[in-house]
Every structure is written in structure tokens, then in C-alpha cells.
Motif scaffolding. Structure first.
Motif, PDB file in Angstrom:
ATOM      1  N   GLU A  33      39.519  30.458  31.977  1.00  8.31           N
ATOM      2  CA  GLU A  33      40.536  30.797  30.990  1.00  8.31           C
ATOM      3  C   GLU A  33      40.399  32.215  30.431  1.00  8.31           C
ATOM      4  O   GLU A  33      41.253  32.676  29.708  1.00  8.31           O
ATOM      5  CB  GLU A  33      40.476  29.805  29.820  1.00  8.31           C
ATOM      6  N   GLY A  34      39.321  32.881  30.718  1.00  5.84           N
ATOM      7  CA  GLY A  34      39.098  34.189  30.122  1.00  5.84           C
ATOM      8  C   GLY A  34      39.133  35.325  31.115  1.00  5.84           C
ATOM      9  O   GLY A  34      38.937  35.132  32.316  1.00  5.84           O
ATOM     10  N   HIS A  35      39.402  36.498  30.594  1.00  5.33           N
ATOM     11  CA  HIS A  35      39.375  37.702  31.415  1.00  5.33           C
ATOM     12  C   HIS A  35      38.680  38.805  30.628  1.00  5.33           C
ATOM     13  O   HIS A  35      38.888  38.949  29.424  1.00  5.33           O
ATOM     14  CB  HIS A  35      40.781  38.141  31.819  1.00  5.33           C
ATOM     15  N   ILE A  36      37.880  39.585  31.317  1.00  4.68           N
ATOM     16  CA  ILE A  36      37.087  40.638  30.690  1.00  4.68           C
ATOM     17  C   ILE A  36      37.599  41.994  31.151  1.00  4.68           C
ATOM     18  O   ILE A  36      37.755  42.234  32.351  1.00  4.68           O
ATOM     19  CB  ILE A  36      35.602  40.499  31.082  1.00  4.68           C
ATOM     20  N   TYR A  37      37.827  42.882  30.188  1.00  5.30           N
ATOM     21  CA  TYR A  37      38.213  44.258  30.470  1.00  5.30           C
ATOM     22  C   TYR A  37      36.987  45.107  30.146  1.00  5.30           C
ATOM     23  O   TYR A  37      36.624  45.269  28.987  1.00  5.30           O
ATOM     24  CB  TYR A  37      39.438  44.660  29.642  1.00  5.30           C
ATOM     25  N   ALA A  38      36.332  45.604  31.183  1.00  6.95           N
ATOM     26  CA  ALA A  38      35.102  46.374  31.063  1.00  6.95           C
ATOM     27  C   ALA A  38      35.446  47.853  31.111  1.00  6.95           C
ATOM     28  O   ALA A  38      35.857  48.365  32.145  1.00  6.95           O
ATOM     29  CB  ALA A  38      34.150  46.002  32.190  1.00  6.95           C
ATOM     30  N   CYS A  39      35.297  48.525  29.988  1.00  7.98           N
ATOM     31  CA  CYS A  39      35.737  49.921  29.869  1.00  7.98           C
ATOM     32  C   CYS A  39      34.572  50.904  29.902  1.00  7.98           C
ATOM     33  O   CYS A  39      33.539  50.675  29.276  1.00  7.98           O
ATOM     34  CB  CYS A  39      36.510  50.103  28.565  1.00  7.98           C
ATOM     35  N   CYS A  40      34.783  52.001  30.621  1.00  8.00           N
ATOM     36  CA  CYS A  40      33.811  53.093  30.633  1.00  8.00           C
ATOM     37  C   CYS A  40      34.524  54.396  30.994  1.00  8.00           C
ATOM     38  O   CYS A  40      35.643  54.379  31.484  1.00  8.00           O
ATOM     39  CB  CYS A  40      32.657  52.810  31.588  1.00  8.00           C
ATOM     40  N   THR A  56      32.753  42.847  41.363  1.00  8.74           N
ATOM     41  CA  THR A  56      32.990  42.234  42.685  1.00  8.74           C
ATOM     42  C   THR A  56      32.333  40.854  42.763  1.00  8.74           C
ATOM     43  O   THR A  56      32.849  39.977  43.450  1.00  8.74           O
ATOM     44  CB  THR A  56      32.411  43.091  43.831  1.00  8.74           C
ATOM     45  N   GLN A  57      31.250  40.662  42.041  1.00  6.87           N
ATOM     46  CA  GLN A  57      30.573  39.365  42.021  1.00  6.87           C
ATOM     47  C   GLN A  57      31.368  38.321  41.232  1.00  6.87           C
ATOM     48  O   GLN A  57      31.155  37.131  41.410  1.00  6.87           O
ATOM     49  CB  GLN A  57      29.178  39.493  41.413  1.00  6.87           C
ATOM     50  N   CYS A  58      32.240  38.775  40.349  1.00  6.45           N
ATOM     51  CA  CYS A  58      33.060  37.876  39.523  1.00  6.45           C
ATOM     52  C   CYS A  58      34.531  38.176  39.790  1.00  6.45           C
ATOM     53  O   CYS A  58      35.251  38.640  38.899  1.00  6.45           O
ATOM     54  CB  CYS A  58      32.752  38.086  38.047  1.00  6.45           C
ATOM     55  N   PRO A  59      35.011  37.916  41.013  1.00  5.46           N
ATOM     56  CA  PRO A  59      36.386  38.285  41.354  1.00  5.46           C
ATOM     57  C   PRO A  59      37.413  37.597  40.452  1.00  5.46           C
ATOM     58  O   PRO A  59      37.301  36.415  40.153  1.00  5.46           O
ATOM     59  CB  PRO A  59      36.529  37.830  42.808  1.00  5.46           C
ATOM     60  N   GLY A  60      38.381  38.384  40.009  1.00  2.00           N
ATOM     61  CA  GLY A  60      39.445  37.861  39.167  1.00  2.00           C
ATOM     62  C   GLY A  60      39.064  37.663  37.718  1.00  2.00           C
ATOM     63  O   GLY A  60      39.891  37.271  36.895  1.00  2.00           O
ATOM     64  N   LYS A  61      37.808  37.939  37.372  1.00  2.00           N
ATOM     65  CA  LYS A  61      37.345  37.708  35.998  1.00  2.00           C
ATOM     66  C   LYS A  61      37.111  39.011  35.225  1.00  2.00           C
ATOM     67  O   LYS A  61      37.187  39.037  34.011  1.00  2.00           O
ATOM     68  CB  LYS A  61      36.060  36.903  36.048  1.00  2.00           C
ATOM     69  N   ILE A  62      36.805  40.083  35.966  1.00  2.00           N
ATOM     70  CA  ILE A  62      36.483  41.373  35.334  1.00  2.00           C
ATOM     71  C   ILE A  62      37.393  42.454  35.894  1.00  2.00           C
ATOM     72  O   ILE A  62      37.498  42.623  37.106  1.00  2.00           O
ATOM     73  CB  ILE A  62      35.008  41.768  35.588  1.00  2.00           C
ATOM     74  N   THR A  63      38.033  43.189  34.984  1.00  2.00           N
ATOM     75  CA  THR A  63      38.818  44.361  35.366  1.00  2.00           C
ATOM     76  C   THR A  63      38.145  45.580  34.749  1.00  2.00           C
ATOM     77  O   THR A  63      37.922  45.619  33.541  1.00  2.00           O
ATOM     78  CB  THR A  63      40.268  44.259  34.841  1.00  2.00           C
TER      79      THR A  63
END
Length: 190
Positions: A33-40, A56-63
Motif C-alpha cells: 500500500e505504500g510508496h517511497i520517494y527517495a530524494c537526493c 532495484t531490489q524493491c521494484p515498484g516501491k521506491i522512486t
């Protein structure tokens, strides 16, 4: 983390240290149910290699999103990117983690100048303020979407902002930490 990941979460400074550790923990949390936006600042650079591997290890979960919190245009662009992806959803959690120290290595007061202080404040204080301001509509939207609680107020169970600090900036711990880390701009801005 024992909680099931829910909603949309944005973390700044996600390519190393505390930010990368947060992304790793959030990415390992069960739940779809969750999605993570990892900013740098530089998602394609060598400093973001571990973050790219994690995504890549968490496809569809981290952008991974390009964001330099010291640059208003970069903040605006990142907010537009996240808004476009989230669509009708809201942002449940913003973790302001990105920070810099100037000069880059601990230095005595005599070695710190106005430029050092201004750069630290721009990144560590003004950047998070602008990010919260620009993301406020998404945070409010997430609060409104939670039907388990009446009203549209933000709270930690609906949508929230977390500003990360460190022991180095603790006033209480200053007598212990100051001799080993004279970081005037960082300490005052955090």
C-alpha cells in the motif's frame, strides 16, 4: 519496522547515512500500500549507487527523485514530479533529512564565514521550510483521505512532517560533542 507500510512517503537526503537507512527499512517493510520517494541531489552520480541498487531490489516501491533542497527550482521540480506520480493520492509522510555542514570538516569559529553560515541555513532550514510549504496540499490531501478520524487536520496517524536532527546539534549534548566537532553553521541550523 513492525508497521505495515501505508501511503506515500518522501525522504530527503536519501542517498547516504540516516536517509539511506530509512529508505532501506521502509523498503523492507511488508505491504503493497505504500510508496517511497527517495530524494537526493544527484540520483545518477556515484554517491547514489547504493540508493539505485536499493530501488532495484524493491521494484515498484521506491522512486528515486532528483532534489537539491538548496535550490528553489529543484524543489519545485521534485514537487511537480511527486504530485504527478501520486495523482489523486496524498503524501502521508515527509521526512526532511537532507543537511550539509560548512566548512565541510569541523573547524574553529575563526575559520567559519558568512558564506558557510548562509549555505548551511539555506540547505538545513530554508530548504525544508520551502519543501513543506510546497508539499502542504499533498499532506493535507492525505489527512482528508483518512476516514477513520474525523476532520481534515494533519496528525502523525494521517499525514505528518518529521525533521531529522542529530546529537551534534543537541544543546544538551553540546558540552560532550563540541570538543570533537566544532561545526558552528551545522549546529545552529539544525
Amino acid at each position: 519496522m513492525s508497521e505495515k507500510l501505508k501511503g506515500n512517503i518522501l525522504v530527503t537526503g536519501a542517498n547516504r547515512g540516516i536517509g539511506l537507512a530509512l529508505i532501506k527499512q521502509l523498503g523492507e517493510t511488508p505491504g503493497e500500500e505504500g510508496h517511497i520517494y527517495a530524494c537526493c541531489r544527484d540520483p545518477q552520480g556515484p554517491g547514489a549507487q547504493a540508493l539505485r541498487e536499493l530501488s532495484t531490489q524493491c521494484p515498484g516501491k521506491i522512486t528515486v527523485v532528483k532534489l537539491d533542497v538548496s535550490d528553489v527550482d529543484s524543489i519545485s521540480s521534485a514537487v511537480q514530479t511527486v504530485s504527478r506520480i501520486i495523482g489523486a493520492g496524498g503524501l502521508n509522510l515527509l521526512i526532511n533529512n537532507a543537511a550539509i555542514n560548512r566548512p565541510e570538516t569541523p573547524a574553529p569559529l575563526s575559520a567559519c564565514g558568512k558564506k558557510d553560515m548562509m549555505e548551511a541555513y539555506e540547505t538545513n532550514v530554508v530548504g525544508p521550510f520551502l519543501l513543506v510549504k510546497m508539499l502542504l496540499p499533498l499532506l493535507q490531501k492525505a489527512a482528508e483521505m483518512d476516514s477513520t478520524v474525523k476532520g481534515d487536520k494533519m496528525s502523525c496517524s494521517r499525514s505528518a512532517v518529521v525533521n531529522i536532527s542529530t546529537l551534534i546539534s543537541s544543546i544538551e549534548k553540546c558540552p560532550e560533542t563540541f570538543p570533537i566537532a566544532q561545526m558552528y553553521p551545522y549546529r545552529t541550523s539544525k
